[in-house]
Design a protein around this motif. Structure first.
Motif, mmCIF file in Angstrom:
data_model
loop_
_atom_site.group_PDB
_atom_site.id
_atom_site.type_symbol
_atom_site.label_atom_id
_atom_site.label_comp_id
_atom_site.label_asym_id
_atom_site.label_seq_id
_atom_site.Cartn_x
_atom_site.Cartn_y
_atom_site.Cartn_z
ATOM 1 N N PHE A 1 2.234 3.092 3.385
ATOM 2 C CA PHE A 1 3.464 2.780 4.107
ATOM 3 C C PHE A 1 4.628 3.704 3.742
ATOM 4 O O PHE A 1 5.661 3.672 4.403
ATOM 5 N N LYS B 1 6.945 5.561 6.327
ATOM 6 C CA LYS B 1 6.797 4.941 7.648
ATOM 7 C C LYS B 1 7.915 3.922 7.865
ATOM 8 O O LYS B 1 8.397 3.304 6.927
ATOM 9 N N THR C 1 5.357 -5.648 4.805
ATOM 10 C CA THR C 1 4.641 -4.460 4.320
ATOM 11 C C THR C 1 5.563 -3.726 3.366
ATOM 12 O O THR C 1 6.767 -3.624 3.622
ATOM 13 N N LYS C 2 5.008 -3.279 2.247
ATOM 14 C CA LYS C 2 5.816 -2.495 1.317
ATOM 15 C C LYS C 2 4.941 -1.574 0.475
ATOM 16 O O LYS C 2 3.725 -1.750 0.419
ATOM 17 N N THR C 3 5.583 -0.625 -0.130
ATOM 18 C CA THR C 3 4.885 0.295 -1.023
ATOM 19 C C THR C 3 4.918 -0.278 -2.436
ATOM 20 O O THR C 3 5.814 -1.059 -2.767
ATOM 21 N N LEU D 1 0.365 -0.774 12.080
ATOM 22 C CA LEU D 1 -0.867 -0.410 11.384
ATOM 23 C C LEU D 1 -1.638 -1.664 10.977
ATOM 24 O O LEU D 1 -2.849 -1.762 11.188
ATOM 25 N N SER E 1 0.834 -1.198 0.000
ATOM 26 C CA SER E 1 0.000 0.000 0.000
ATOM 27 C C SER E 1 0.873 1.253 0.000
ATOM 28 O O SER E 1 1.921 1.278 0.656
ATOM 29 N N GLU F 1 6.245 0.961 12.282
ATOM 30 C CA GLU F 1 4.995 1.718 12.133
ATOM 31 C C GLU F 1 4.046 1.024 11.159
ATOM 32 O O GLU F 1 2.837 0.937 11.415
ATOM 33 N N SER F 2 4.585 0.522 10.072
ATOM 34 C CA SER F 2 3.769 -0.166 9.073
ATOM 35 C C SER F 2 3.163 -1.447 9.644
ATOM 36 O O SER F 2 1.980 -1.730 9.464
ATOM 37 N N GLN F 3 3.981 -2.216 10.339
ATOM 38 C CA GLN F 3 3.483 -3.465 10.920
ATOM 39 C C GLN F 3 2.470 -3.203 12.021
ATOM 40 O O GLN F 3 1.489 -3.937 12.153
#
Length: 85
Positions: A47, A50, A82-84, A58, A44, A54-56
């Motif tokens: 992220f 972040k 999590t990744k962009t 969320l 998303s 912070e991402s995890q």
């Protein structure tokens, strides 16, 4: 994979995906696993900028209700990425 007792009815991977997309509407979510243990990958733009923590947080905050209680459907998140895009 072990058997994990729960009173949850329905698809747990679908519930995890839906909870994450409720919190992060543009997320692409991939959930695998069973027996209470799941691997989650989320992509998303939210992220961006972040930290990994912070991402995890969320993502885990979005599914905390599935990790709580006496017989939660999710016992453990064995891997969370999590990744962009």
């Amino acid at each position: 994979m072990t058997d994990h007792p729960t009173d949850f009815v329905g698809s747990i991977p679908d519930a995890i995906s839906a909870a994450i997309r409720d919190r992060i509407p543009d997320a692409v979510v991939d959930v695998n696993g069973g027996g209470g243990h799941y691997t989650i990958a989320v992509v998303s733009p939210v992220f961006a900028g972040k930290s990994m923590l912070e991402s995890q947080r969320l993502v885990l905050g979005a599914i905390k209700h599935l990790l709580a209680g006496a017989a939660p459907p999710v016992h453990a998140v064995d891997s969370l990425t999590t990744k962009t895009p």
